[in-house]
Write an enzyme that holds these catalytic residues in place. Sequence first.
Site, PDB file in Angstrom:
ATOM      1  N   CYS A   2      -9.486  -3.179   5.366  1.00 19.06           N
ATOM      2  CA  CYS A   2      -8.919  -4.420   4.837  1.00 19.06           C
ATOM      3  C   CYS A   2      -8.354  -4.184   3.442  1.00 19.06           C
ATOM      4  O   CYS A   2      -8.817  -3.322   2.703  1.00 19.06           O
ATOM      5  CB  CYS A   2      -9.984  -5.505   4.763  1.00 19.06           C
ATOM      6  N   LYS A 602      -5.954   3.298   7.658  1.00 21.71           N
ATOM      7  CA  LYS A 602      -5.663   4.523   6.916  1.00 21.71           C
ATOM      8  C   LYS A 602      -6.889   5.019   6.162  1.00 21.71           C
ATOM      9  O   LYS A 602      -7.187   6.208   6.159  1.00 21.71           O
ATOM     10  CB  LYS A 602      -4.514   4.268   5.931  1.00 21.71           C
TER      11      LYS A 602
END
EC number: 2.6.1.16
Length: 607
Positions: A2, A602
């Site tokens: 997030c 990522k």
Amino acid sequence: MCGIIGIIGNDEVAPRLVDALKRLEYRGYDSAGIATLQNGRLDRRRAEGKLVNLEKRLAGEPLPGVIGIGHTRWATHGRPVEHNAHPHITTRLAVVHNGIIENFAELRAMLEAEGRKFETETDTEAVAHLVTRELEKGKSPVEAVRDCLPHLKGAFALAFLFEGDEELLIGARQGPPLAVGYGEGEMFLGSDAIALAPFTDTISYLEDGDWAVLTRNGVSIYDENNKPVERPVQKSQNTNMLVSKGNHRHFMQKEMFEQPEVISHTLANYLDFTTGKVRKEAIGIDFSKVDRLTITACGTAYYAATVAKYWFEQIARLPVDSDIASEFRYREMPLSKDSLAMFVSQSGETADTLASLRYCKAQGLKIASVVNVTGSTIARESDAVFPTLAGPEIGVASTKAFTCQLSAMASLAIAAARARGAIDEVREQELVHQLSEAPRFINQVLKLEDQIAAVCHDLSKVNHVLYLGRGTSFPLAMEGALKLKEISYIHAEGYAAGELKHGPIALIDETMPVIVIAPSDRLYEKTVSNMQEVAARGGRIILITDKKGAESASIDTMATIVLPEVPEFISPLVYALPIQMLAYHTAVLMGTDVDQPRNLAKSVTVE
């Protein structure tokens, strides 16, 4: 995972929040939202899916205000739908959260028993109600957050906005990163420096247990014992140019083509190409006193670590364990104080890798790290830091960070070999020269893009792919399979070629492409034997080799990708390119979201 942004300033904040969230897209997300304060009243807009959906919502329903928080959500608790998107609000506050509140079920049960109504399936809503509960007791926002933080178990980065108070933002960190940005009459919170780049290059990173109180005029930071602390202020290297794809279709493609340059920069940081020697001042580790090396990482970084294992063992004669961090941290492995523990992470924030580092540190080991973000937590907690000068990598599937990790560890292997007396000065110069040539060979491989893309038309029509390799080509096979899985969603597995007869050969038939990574090195003939076994069972072989290997294979292939002949030492750097391009062009043909593949993040900052 997030992404968080918080801004307290003097300009309209909604477009600034969205701009920052766009810079956090690379972290992976499935919904987004922002909340602002105007005349003391909280309001928010949220949307499922990409940020363009949130922008459309804001175009029809603008959010005024000069203070606000924003969030890109990667679902952990609750489905990826709008009502679970952040920010979460109550009558008193709005909150955004990165991480996992492990005791949320217990907190929710307690709060529901008191009559509080939950509207979502998320763990974050428990935090919103918990702090609201303290506010309703008459506590100030600062007191309410301070008193609630000890009751939260798990990993979290939090940012709070409070009804009626346009002069206050509060942030807190336990695990996932959170940075404070300093401006002129304005202050910022962000998950990383990239999010803050349009607004400031002056930042501080909160440490675990820290919480911060921001006003327009500055920040007060407190540690886990609620004692005022100061955290180092540093200049970020990230700039506004980072979000451009240039002339490329995707960030991943751009980053593949940046590899010759960034590998050159990384190698030059450790090697003097004029003298052919390692830059001793860049090493900072006395490898002559190291009797064992443990390299720990996750995902692509783990495959880089496994390639490096071969280098350290073969060149430096140093025993090496390469471990997956999520397994290593729970193994309770006995460790020698004469061992060196090395941790590899692009972001420097990978949760399992960081936990493994702290385990080794508690055992008294010297800590080294190979990271792409030098201000990261892993870097800050290391005794020696070896940066990969890849620059920001936006595509979720790692390309240039992987080859820069290889470049850094190849350089370290030479340094270790020289320090341990495993090689002499002449051999050191030979190896340094070989590495100096790697960018030139990689440029030659990049010119094969159209040929490699043509192979992908057949790959895009299959459901399963097998990758095989020996020696350093084995971890490359695993990395190639991971790349294909990540962005094309085709099931793929990477195996040591010598393991073919121990199970995977049962999968071989005329529908199964087998990608074989086989430079014409000392193991080539062994790999050819495995290819013959595949061909005998109708398997369709895609051979990645050099001219000598292609001429001597004598096997019918579905396709042969011929690379330049390179020394065995640098073959992983050169052979990484075709496996990246195969995955990329297959994904493009299949129409997937190459830069932000489904379900992936990522930077994995929680377990």
